[in-house]
Design an enzyme around this catalytic site. Structure first.
Site, short mmCIF file in Angstrom:
data_model
loop_
_atom_site.label_atom_id
_atom_site.label_comp_id
_atom_site.label_asym_id
_atom_site.label_seq_id
_atom_site.Cartn_x
_atom_site.Cartn_y
_atom_site.Cartn_z
CB SER A 1 -0.95 0.02 1.19
OG SER A 1 -2.03 -0.82 0.93
CE LYS B 1 -3.83 0.68 -1.19
NZ LYS B 1 -4.52 0.31 0.07
CE1 TYR C 1 -4.29 -1.32 -4.85
CE2 TYR C 1 -4.70 -3.67 -4.74
CZ TYR C 1 -4.53 -2.45 -4.11
OH TYR C 1 -4.57 -2.38 -2.74
CE1 TYR D 1 -4.78 1.70 4.02
CE2 TYR D 1 -3.19 0.57 5.39
CZ TYR D 1 -3.60 1.01 4.16
OH TYR D 1 -2.83 0.78 3.07
CB VAL E 1 0.06 -5.88 4.14
CG1 VAL E 1 -1.19 -5.30 4.77
CG2 VAL E 1 -0.10 -6.09 2.65
N1 GLN Z 1 -1.94 -5.35 -1.98
C1 GLN Z 1 -2.57 -5.21 -0.70
C2 GLN Z 1 -4.07 -5.35 -0.80
O1 GLN Z 1 -4.67 -4.79 -1.64
C3 GLN Z 1 -2.19 -3.90 -0.09
C4 GLN Z 1 -2.82 -3.68 1.26
C5 GLN Z 1 -1.93 -2.96 2.23
O2 GLN Z 1 -0.72 -2.89 2.07
N2 GLN Z 1 -2.51 -2.49 3.30
O3 GLN Z 1 -4.69 -6.01 -0.02
#
Ligand code: GLN
Length: 307
Positions: A63, A66, A191, A243, A261
């Site tokens: 993430s 992003k 993605y 988050y 993650v």
């Molecule tokens: N690729 C992961 C997902 O979409 C990214 C989520 C994350 O890093 N919080 O679930």
């Protein structure tokens, strides 16, 4: 005490915090990560870089991508293209939550960092073909990190692709709401690729420094991002970057940051430094537990609170 030694001490003190967590397993390939790894890096405004522990170990950004995708799409497509479809508010829900897309009256993702908002941003990546689009993002990330030839971990990408029922559900629902530009499967594929881009903590600290310098490269290297776009990315990092753990992280560190993650966290301290931590053992919100503790201690040690 020399700086590297200060960072080593912080890491040692942070090691205990990771013991509660474990690597992400909902993407099967991530479960194999060594939960004992912990690294810390700081890129200072004068161009110097300090690090300790596993700061040169590559991992998938997940993430954290992003934040890069948002910056790149803001540069290339402009603010309206993004914020006509995605909000700027924290959701208070887990990163992969789908529920408010239907129940909230605005019927659009709360912000670009929850998966729903990030999928919209990915659908806006510029380029004529999927190859061009991912290459464009990789090139931008190379400029932000100062690292050439960035790669994608194909095993992690495939593993996510093959276990992505929830992200597929989110993307198709976004399509029903008229919020996804182009082909839904192409967006999902892009993605999964952007999430599997490999970087290390030192790279992320350098990218964080560009944000910290409001879009400028250090050492008179010129402007990489419009100041307004750097501000947008940092502001959303401070309110939504971890988050449903963003508020607590802000209280503990006072630093805008973005987690993934894969175990990474990238932060930006305005006009001072970029910082990053890496530790694959995650807390229940999907944020690196050792990484959060290391950044909390780092913030105290160097007085990095912006808030
Ligand atoms: N690729 C992961 C997902 O979409 C990214 C989520 C994350 O890093 N919080 O679930």
């Amino acid at each position: 005490m020399p700086q590297d030694e200060r960072l080593e001490r912080i890491l040692e003190a942070a090691q205990g915090a990771r013991s509660g967590g474990k690597p992400a397993s909902y993407i099967p390939a991530l479960a194999a990560a060594d939960p004992g790894l912990l690294g810390l890096a700081v890129a200072w405004k004068d161009g110097s870089l300090r690090s300790a522990g596993a700061a040169r170990v590559d991992f998938t950004v997940q993430s954290i991508s992003k934040a890069f995708a948002l910056a790149w799409v803001l540069e290339e497509r402009g603010e309206d293209a993004v914020f006509s479809k995605v909000g700027k508010e924290p959701s208070g829900d887990p990163f992969n939550s789908i529920i408010r897309l239907e129940t909230d009256r605005r019927r659009r993702p709360f912000n670009p960092f929850i998966n729903a908002g990030a999928l919209v941003v990915t659908s806006l990546l510029p380029g004529a073909t999927p190859g061009n689009r991912i290459e464009g993002l990789l090139g931008f990330m190379s400029r932000m990190t100062g690292r050439d030839g960035l790669g994608i971990d194909a095993a992690v990408r495939d593993s996510e692709r093959d276990s992505a029922a929830r992200n597929r559900a989110i993307a198709w629902f976004l399509s029903e709401l008229g919020l996804l530009e182009g082909d839904v499967d192409e967006t999902l594929d892009l993605y999964f690729r952007q999430c599997a881009i490999m970087l290390c903590a030192e790279d992320l600290a350098r990218a964080g420094l560009v944000l910290a310098l409001d879009g400028m490269l250090p050492d008179g290297g010129g402007r990489l991002l419009e100041a307004r776009n750097a501000h947008i990315v940092k502001s959303l990092m401070s309110t939504c970057g971890l988050y449903d753990g963003s508020g607590e992280f802000s209280v503990e560190t006072g630093i805008p940051a973005k987690s993934g993650v894969g175990g990474g966290i990238m932060g930006a301290v305005r006009d001072r430094c970029g910082i990053a931590a890496f530790g694959p053992a995650l807390d229940e919100r999907g944020n690196s537990s050792g990484g959060i503790e290391a950044l909390r201690l780092l913030s105290d040690e160097y007085g990095l609170r912006a808030l």
